[in-house]
Write a protein that holds these residues in place. Sequence first.
Motif, mmCIF file in Angstrom:
data_model
loop_
_atom_site.group_PDB
_atom_site.id
_atom_site.type_symbol
_atom_site.label_atom_id
_atom_site.label_comp_id
_atom_site.label_asym_id
_atom_site.label_seq_id
_atom_site.Cartn_x
_atom_site.Cartn_y
_atom_site.Cartn_z
ATOM 1 N N SER A 36 0.833 -1.200 0.000
ATOM 2 C CA SER A 36 0.000 0.000 0.000
ATOM 3 C C SER A 36 0.868 1.251 0.000
ATOM 4 C CB SER A 36 -0.909 0.019 1.236
ATOM 5 O OG SER A 36 -1.778 -1.083 1.228
ATOM 6 N N VAL A 37 2.031 1.137 0.622
ATOM 7 C CA VAL A 37 2.962 2.269 0.691
ATOM 8 C C VAL A 37 4.361 1.720 0.424
ATOM 9 C CG1 VAL A 37 3.964 4.082 2.145
ATOM 10 C CG2 VAL A 37 1.542 3.506 2.367
ATOM 11 N N VAL A 38 5.138 2.447 -0.357
ATOM 12 C CA VAL A 38 6.541 2.104 -0.586
ATOM 13 C C VAL A 38 7.393 3.316 -0.233
ATOM 14 C CG1 VAL A 38 8.295 1.473 -2.289
ATOM 15 C CG2 VAL A 38 6.004 0.464 -2.410
ATOM 16 N N ILE A 39 8.392 3.102 0.587
ATOM 17 C CA ILE A 39 9.343 4.177 0.902
ATOM 18 C C ILE A 39 10.680 3.819 0.259
ATOM 19 C CG2 ILE A 39 10.615 5.402 2.700
ATOM 20 C CD1 ILE A 39 8.296 5.003 4.576
ATOM 21 N N THR A 40 11.138 4.658 -0.648
ATOM 22 C CA THR A 40 12.447 4.473 -1.258
ATOM 23 C C THR A 40 13.465 5.266 -0.448
ATOM 24 O OG1 THR A 40 11.451 4.228 -3.441
ATOM 25 C CG2 THR A 40 13.794 4.740 -3.369
ATOM 26 N N VAL A 41 14.524 4.607 -0.073
ATOM 27 C CA VAL A 41 15.531 5.228 0.782
ATOM 28 C C VAL A 41 16.657 5.775 -0.090
ATOM 29 C CG1 VAL A 41 17.103 4.853 2.702
ATOM 30 C CG2 VAL A 41 14.944 3.613 2.618
ATOM 31 N N ILE A 42 16.873 7.064 -0.022
ATOM 32 C CA ILE A 42 17.910 7.719 -0.815
ATOM 33 C C ILE A 42 19.076 8.087 0.107
ATOM 34 C CG2 ILE A 42 18.456 9.702 -2.294
ATOM 35 C CD1 ILE A 42 16.495 7.648 -3.533
ATOM 36 N N ARG A 43 20.304 7.722 -0.350
ATOM 37 C CA ARG A 43 21.461 7.910 0.516
ATOM 38 C C ARG A 43 22.293 9.136 0.142
ATOM 39 N NH1 ARG A 43 21.805 3.091 3.243
ATOM 40 N NH2 ARG A 43 22.860 4.388 4.768
ATOM 41 N N ALA A 44 21.874 9.858 -0.918
ATOM 42 C CA ALA A 44 22.604 11.070 -1.290
ATOM 43 C C ALA A 44 22.500 12.094 -0.168
ATOM 44 C CB ALA A 44 22.042 11.628 -2.593
ATOM 45 N N ASP A 45 23.365 13.084 -0.206
ATOM 46 C CA ASP A 45 23.406 14.089 0.854
ATOM 47 C C ASP A 45 22.044 14.776 1.006
ATOM 48 O OD1 ASP A 45 23.930 16.169 2.606
ATOM 49 O OD2 ASP A 45 25.927 16.499 1.785
ATOM 50 N N PRO A 46 21.420 14.673 2.172
ATOM 51 C CA PRO A 46 20.072 15.249 2.328
ATOM 52 C C PRO A 46 20.009 16.745 2.084
ATOM 53 C CG PRO A 46 20.541 13.749 4.127
ATOM 54 C CD PRO A 46 21.824 13.921 3.357
ATOM 55 N N LYS A 47 21.113 17.459 2.300
ATOM 56 C CA LYS A 47 20.994 18.914 2.187
ATOM 57 C C LYS A 47 20.747 19.353 0.750
ATOM 58 C CE LYS A 47 25.855 20.422 1.962
ATOM 59 N NZ LYS A 47 26.627 19.224 2.375
ATOM 60 N N TYR A 48 21.013 18.472 -0.212
ATOM 61 C CA TYR A 48 20.681 18.812 -1.599
ATOM 62 C C TYR A 48 19.327 18.257 -2.002
ATOM 63 C CZ TYR A 48 25.532 20.212 -1.961
ATOM 64 O OH TYR A 48 26.731 20.828 -1.759
ATOM 65 N N ASN A 49 18.696 17.583 -1.059
ATOM 66 C CA ASN A 49 17.449 16.908 -1.405
ATOM 67 C C ASN A 49 16.328 17.233 -0.439
ATOM 68 O OD1 ASN A 49 18.307 14.891 -3.640
ATOM 69 N ND2 ASN A 49 19.889 14.697 -2.070
ATOM 70 N N TYR A 50 16.505 18.294 0.339
ATOM 71 C CA TYR A 50 15.513 18.595 1.366
ATOM 72 C C TYR A 50 14.180 18.912 0.704
ATOM 73 C CZ TYR A 50 13.915 20.062 5.939
ATOM 74 O OH TYR A 50 13.251 20.142 7.119
ATOM 75 N N PRO A 51 13.104 18.231 1.121
ATOM 76 C CA PRO A 51 11.811 18.486 0.477
ATOM 77 C C PRO A 51 11.383 19.935 0.622
ATOM 78 C CG PRO A 51 11.713 16.498 1.804
ATOM 79 C CD PRO A 51 13.020 17.167 2.115
ATOM 80 N N ASP A 52 10.815 20.468 -0.429
ATOM 81 C CA ASP A 52 10.357 21.844 -0.385
ATOM 82 C C ASP A 52 8.995 21.918 0.310
ATOM 83 O OD1 ASP A 52 9.534 21.672 -3.934
ATOM 84 O OD2 ASP A 52 8.522 20.842 -2.185
ATOM 85 N N ALA A 53 8.424 23.115 0.247
ATOM 86 C CA ALA A 53 7.158 23.317 0.960
ATOM 87 C C ALA A 53 6.053 22.432 0.399
ATOM 88 C CB ALA A 53 6.752 24.786 0.875
ATOM 89 N N VAL A 54 6.186 22.099 -0.878
ATOM 90 C CA VAL A 54 5.170 21.259 -1.488
ATOM 91 C C VAL A 54 5.338 19.802 -1.052
ATOM 92 C CG1 VAL A 54 4.193 20.517 -3.705
ATOM 93 C CG2 VAL A 54 5.111 22.810 -3.434
ATOM 94 N N ARG A 55 6.573 19.488 -0.593
ATOM 95 C CA ARG A 55 6.894 18.162 -0.075
ATOM 96 C C ARG A 55 6.769 17.088 -1.148
ATOM 97 N NH1 ARG A 55 8.506 19.225 4.778
ATOM 98 N NH2 ARG A 55 9.483 17.194 4.692
ATOM 99 N N SER A 56 7.167 17.437 -2.365
ATOM 100 C CA SER A 56 7.232 16.392 -3.373
ATOM 101 C C SER A 56 8.695 16.025 -3.573
ATOM 102 C CB SER A 56 6.616 16.870 -4.684
ATOM 103 O OG SER A 56 7.357 17.930 -5.231
#
Lengths: 324, 301
Positions: A273-293
């Motif tokens: 029902s839900v899949v979470i993909t785990v990304i190991r790249a540096d989070p500071k370049y991938n921080y979700p924006d206000a839209v959270r996509s």
Amino acid sequence: MTVTRKHPRTITPRSTRDLRAEVVDLAATLAGTADKGVLVIKEPRLNVDTIRSEWQRLMKAFPSDLQSRLELEILDSPQNSGPAVPSTRQVDEVDLAPPNFKFEVMRMLIGASIMQSRSLSVEDLVEKIGASDFTVRKVLGELVDRGIARRANARFAVDATDISPEVLGTLQALPERLHFRYAAGTRPRSTGELIERFEQLMQPDPPEGWENVALSGSAASNYLRLPQVDLLGVPRVDLTAYVGKDAKEFDVTLIRKLDSGLEYIRDLFSPPSVVITVIRADPKYNYPDAVRSAKNADIYLALLDADLREQAVQFAAKRGKGYE
Amino acid sequence: MNSVQHVPLDAGHLLRRVAEKLPSNVVEHVVVIGSIATAWAFRDVTKTQVVATKDIDVLLHPGVDAVLAGQELGRQLLREGWTPQYPNGMKPGSSATPDNELPVLRLSPPGEADEWFMELLAEPTSEQMERKRWQRMTTDSGHFGLPSFRYMGVAIYEAEQTEFGVRVAQPAYMALAHLLEHADPDLTPISGLRNRPPRYLKDVGRAVALWWLTNEQAALRGERTWPSLWRSVLSTRFPGREGDMLWLAQRGINSLRVDLNAALPIANESVLAAYRVTRSQWEEAWSSFHRFIAQLVRSES
């Protein structure tokens, strides 16, 4: 009344006489102070109802002020010695595999491909993934040798539409994905309802553990209101978690904030029902924006994983035309 | 309050009936609490207003006038053909009946005696320290008891006005009242329930159920809204003692630590009947509620 100290006392009384003696002694310790006391009965040999009845009977002998400062806890098995009753859930934390930098490099190249076919340098990849120069060059060398990536002037690129789960599988460049489904006996929510719950969860501020989680897959592409992306329905909810390369575990109990009926499953072949993909790249370049996509590459790859290839290609095409 | 059956009653219908049947000068002085209030508050979650009870708990306030209001209301309804219901084979009381042995006043409307009844309670006065106080009411049908529970004033704080004209208690405050009540767990068996469980199992379990339903209504609604709601009622009713009261609430939630799963069937047969919560969901609800309260206690200390 000012609370100054709390006196925990753990006992295993063998008789009601023992219990009474401990209660009276604890009460005597608190008398004349403002302290509080907790009598913890561990693995009781007496009947629990008897313990409670005796406690209630003794409380009546104490002044109300003292009564309000005395507390009883009964721990009837070793597993109950923690702050909460033992869970029937199988897993609370999942050990994460070491980062798959081949996937992380492919992910960055796919993202660049979606955005106007940009290419990336070794330095770009090292900085944004957090991997070593040696590791990145080794991966790029393999991708070029296998005809997956192109090299021009020390910059590297792929065509996202050439990438499929089969290609990634052959390269051994698949991400770590955590699957969740509804436990037996629970009432499943529709994907639309789950997406609504996700939005509620993340506004105004995401709860602890959800700060680096974003909506991905078909729900995100719908959310971004991209025209002409053909999606009849959302088969599952995809999320992406940007955890960084140093994370060793993932707290799968976080999913319960989204829906208390969801549970982690190890079986990757049952429809989740839900899949979470785990990304190991540096989070500071991938921080979700206000839209959270999630980032473009993650949405694209999630669509591929959900067997929505045509939709993934449409998504990539529209994103590349600047639908931000 | 003690009989739990799967009777297809609609909370909205019952609230409308209560508002219609009560004298207009009384309606503003009553608050509906318990299962009916819960069903009404969470009708969007369960997608139904059907309740698994035939008992409507109606609290009269303010407490200082409750006996007079209860007597007048009881007499009026009896004149209008409402019939008293006696639980567990009890009989009407008389002047010779001790206060604590009087039957509670339960009244069913004419023609609906098998469907539902209204049970009268009183708001406690600020002086009430004992868990339960009985006040005598005299009617033409005999003597009855009007019970008041010491923390019921918390339960009815800022009761919501409904479209029917009658007010209903809010879940956050009902939950807190249950926890405060059972900081010292009431072990009195509930005679109307299977296996006669102790009162605290039902009431503290009810608090957990209210927490779970609140977070089903919207993700993290409990964590995000209950702190300010609880602080508001505690600062109003127990000024300067907010920290102590939260500590009592923590004792209340702790009372279920060992018997948590024994409380689940009781909740699943009442306010959670539309959901049938699983054991793992129940345990998670208790754990998150426990953490929430512990965090509040820490923030006050």
